[in-house]
Design an enzyme around this catalytic site. Structure first.
Site, PDB file in Angstrom:
ATOM      1  N   ASP A  33       8.803  31.763   1.326  1.00  0.00           N
ATOM      2  CA  ASP A  33       7.794  32.015   2.168  1.00  0.00           C
ATOM      3  C   ASP A  33       7.529  33.428   1.928  1.00  0.00           C
ATOM      4  O   ASP A  33       8.103  34.179   1.494  1.00  0.00           O
ATOM      5  CB  ASP A  33       8.054  31.603   3.554  1.00  0.00           C
ATOM      6  CG  ASP A  33       6.874  31.342   4.508  1.00  0.00           C
ATOM      7  OD1 ASP A  33       5.845  31.748   4.177  1.00  0.00           O
ATOM      8  OD2 ASP A  33       7.092  30.607   5.256  1.00  0.00           O
TER       9      ASP A  33
ATOM     10  N   VAL B 180       3.665  31.769   7.184  1.00  0.00           N
ATOM     11  CA  VAL B 180       4.063  30.446   7.485  1.00  0.00           C
ATOM     12  C   VAL B 180       3.291  29.709   6.238  1.00  0.00           C
ATOM     13  O   VAL B 180       2.765  28.770   6.024  1.00  0.00           O
ATOM     14  CB  VAL B 180       3.313  29.458   8.750  1.00  0.00           C
ATOM     15  CG1 VAL B 180       4.045  28.238   9.027  1.00  0.00           C
ATOM     16  CG2 VAL B 180       3.761  30.460  10.017  1.00  0.00           C
ATOM     17  N   HIS B 181       3.564  30.044   5.029  1.00  0.00           N
ATOM     18  CA  HIS B 181       3.286  29.601   3.606  1.00  0.00           C
ATOM     19  C   HIS B 181       4.647  28.912   3.095  1.00  0.00           C
ATOM     20  O   HIS B 181       4.833  29.329   1.791  1.00  0.00           O
ATOM     21  CB  HIS B 181       2.951  30.731   2.937  1.00  0.00           C
ATOM     22  CG  HIS B 181       1.608  31.355   3.161  1.00  0.00           C
ATOM     23  ND1 HIS B 181       1.134  32.513   2.519  1.00  0.00           N
ATOM     24  CD2 HIS B 181       0.521  30.924   4.083  1.00  0.00           C
ATOM     25  CE1 HIS B 181      -0.071  32.824   3.133  1.00  0.00           C
ATOM     26  NE2 HIS B 181      -0.363  31.863   3.945  1.00  0.00           N
ATOM     27  N   THR B 182       5.207  28.003   3.789  1.00  0.00           N
ATOM     28  CA  THR B 182       6.433  27.481   3.509  1.00  0.00           C
ATOM     29  C   THR B 182       6.310  26.533   2.284  1.00  0.00           C
ATOM     30  O   THR B 182       5.722  25.765   2.271  1.00  0.00           O
ATOM     31  CB  THR B 182       6.970  26.819   4.675  1.00  0.00           C
ATOM     32  OG1 THR B 182       6.863  27.450   5.762  1.00  0.00           O
ATOM     33  CG2 THR B 182       8.424  26.465   4.813  1.00  0.00           C
TER      34      THR B 182
END
Length: 522
Positions: free
Chosen positions: A316, A464-466
């Protein structure tokens, strides 16, 4: 494994059996359902835990309004709110430990997080494709991805070219002319950074407008653009309000899912099960179903059916938000609240992003940030690895999410460099045209590595770029097939072995298009 349905649990009518059951109606799941149902001989079921509006008119205002991310606030009815621990290293003891907790919000409706995000739609970089090819094969190469990237978009600015698409479902445009954008670009150019007018071109870095899927102020989510037009197909069924709690595996094959809706259980069978529940829910569902690290599963009383490193390599982007006070209230942006970005690299080569907001943060995310404060987001590379693990065998208990931020000196050095660049730019003579004050670190902090590290640690968050919570190469193959389990695939960003260098909204669509292509070929 506990929580099996009662004897009264019902199964889908075998005579109407589904060829494909897709779990999760976010960006990837919606696109996959639309693409696979193009074949009228293939019966597709899409299951979504949240609401499933069938027309644009039924979409909530918070979803349609692409000028804010109002539904991304913790506790919003259209989101799942998780708690994550941000990790740093305790320099005095040389050990990794939780630094503080952080709210992590994911979309909970048809469209998923792509229906509530900032409208950022930048393609993955060639370096991303190279890493994905190493894990998943040539299907993920720049050359093989380009036709899919062109097919997904209708580029308002460039039209149909060898690089861009002109007739795809998702409109892509770039905003220009906003005074905050103009001042930031002038500041970057004066500092020696290059102009980057097309951030969906394959190379380069610099400052320029952000490609966005927001037109006329409306967020054109992948679900809206792909799925809604397909809902009249007889071979496609979409069910909202259905939470999948377990994948049913028999004899090494996924044969269906256990789901709950309105307090009743249902067993839904399908020829193939595809997980597109997102990079947090997908690994949790795998682990609940006995697919994951064997020792962890046994600790929760779950029988392991496939010992795989699910949840062990979370990738992330960390983020630090700086605030600026404008001299006068800027005009509202026509599209995304984040119209301009600088992409550059640390001295050691790792890329990072400065994403500038043209609307006050408390208007972009209601209730967050000082009134009238414009944000600059310093988004850092995904060098560390976090994890997603079960806290319980109860599907209602959220997983434990840990982010491995600032754990190594390399990570801290990149963060210091990026914050110093941001401070220089927003305090430049060119940017002073629109900004009169800011909360960036003062000179004393900027020149003291230890003090700056502490300041950054107090503000660190996640974009929250998981990604990479069930990655190809170790958990699945390049076609999304889970290793050791027949009839089960993954088709969301948990499949990517690393988070892309830039935001993953376009990459999520690419994942769905790539897996759809692989499934159509079988």
């Amino acid at each position: 494994m506990s929580h099996d349905p009662s004897p009264a649990a019902r199964s889908s009518d075998a005579r109407r059996g589904f060829d494909i059951v897709i779990v999760g109606g976010g960006s990837a799941g919606a696109v996959l359902a639309a693409r696979l149902s193009e074949d009228p001989a293939r019966r597709v079921l899409l299951l979504e835990a949240g609401p499933a509006p069938r027309t644009q008119a039924e979409m909530p205002d918070a979803v349609l309004d692409g000028t804010t991310v109002a539904a991304s606030v913790p506790g919003h009815a259209l989101g799942w709110t998780y708690r994550g621990s941000l990790l740093t290293r305790d320099a005095a003891h040389g050990m990794r430990m939780p630094q503080r907790e952080y709210d992590v919000v994911r979309g909970r409706l048809i469209g998923g997080s792509g229906a509530i995000n900032g409208g950022y739609f930048i393609r993955p970089r060639p370096t991303d494709h190279a890493e994905w090819v190493a894990a998943g094969g040539d299907a993920w190469s720049t050359e093989n991805a380009l036709p899919l990237l062109r097919a997904m978009e209708s580029d308002v600015d460039y039209g149909e070219t060898a690089l861009h698409g002109g007739s795809g479902p998702i409109p892509v445009r770039r905003a220009d002319g906003h005074p905050v954008s103009q001042a930031f670009e002038a500041s970057c150019l004066a500092a020696g950074f290059a102009s980057d007018p097309d951030k969906n071109a394959p190379g380069g870095s610099g400052v320029g407008p952000v490609p966005q899927n927001v037109t006329d102020g409306v967020r054109r989510s992948p679900a809206m653009q792909y799925l809604l037009p397909a809902l009249n197909r007889e071979n496609l069924e979409v069910r909202g309000g259905v939470t999948v709690t377990r994948i049913i595996v028999r004899g090494g094959r996924a044969v269906g899912v256990q789901a709950s809706a309105r307090r009743s259980f249902e067993v839904i069978t399908g020829g193939e099960i595809v997980l597109a529940a997102g990079a947090i829910a997908t690994p949790q569902l795998l682990q609940l179903s006995g697919i994951g690290p064997a020792d962890d599963l046994r600790a929760h009383g779950i029988r392991c059916v496939a010992d795989l490193p699910v949840g062990e390599a979370l990738s992330d982007h960390a983020s630090i938000t700086l605030s600026m006070i404008a001299r006068t209230a800027p005009p509202a942006p026509e599209g995304s609240p984040f119209p301009t970005a600088l992409h550059t690299s640390a001295p050691t080569g790792e890329p990072f992003e400065l994403l500038v907001g043209a609307r006050p943060l408390d208007e972009i995310v209601p209730g967050i940030g000082a009134p009238s404060a414009l944000p600059v987001m310093v988004n850092l590379p995904s060098t560390g690895r976090g994890s997603i693990t079960l806290q319980s065998d109860d599907p209602a208990v959220p997983p434990l999410i840990r982010y491995d931020y600032l754990a190594e000196e390399r990570d801290r050095a990149i963060a210091r460099h990026a914050v110093r660049i941001a401070a220089d730019l927003i305090r430049s003579r060119e940017f002073a045209v629109v900004v009169e004050n800011d909360d960036a670190p003062d000179t004393r902090l900027l020149t003291d590595d230890g003090a700056l590290d502490a300041w950054i640690a107090s503000r660190i968050g996640t974009t929250v770029h998981t990604c990479a919570t069930a990655p190809m190469g170790t958990v699945a193959d390049g076609a999304g097939r889970v290793l050791g389990i027949d009839g089960l695939r993954i088709a969301d960003t948990s499949l990517l072995p690393t988070a892309p260098a830039r935001g993953p909204a376009a990459s999520a669509v690419l994942v769905a298009e790539t897996i759809a292509r692989a499934m159509r070929a079988t």
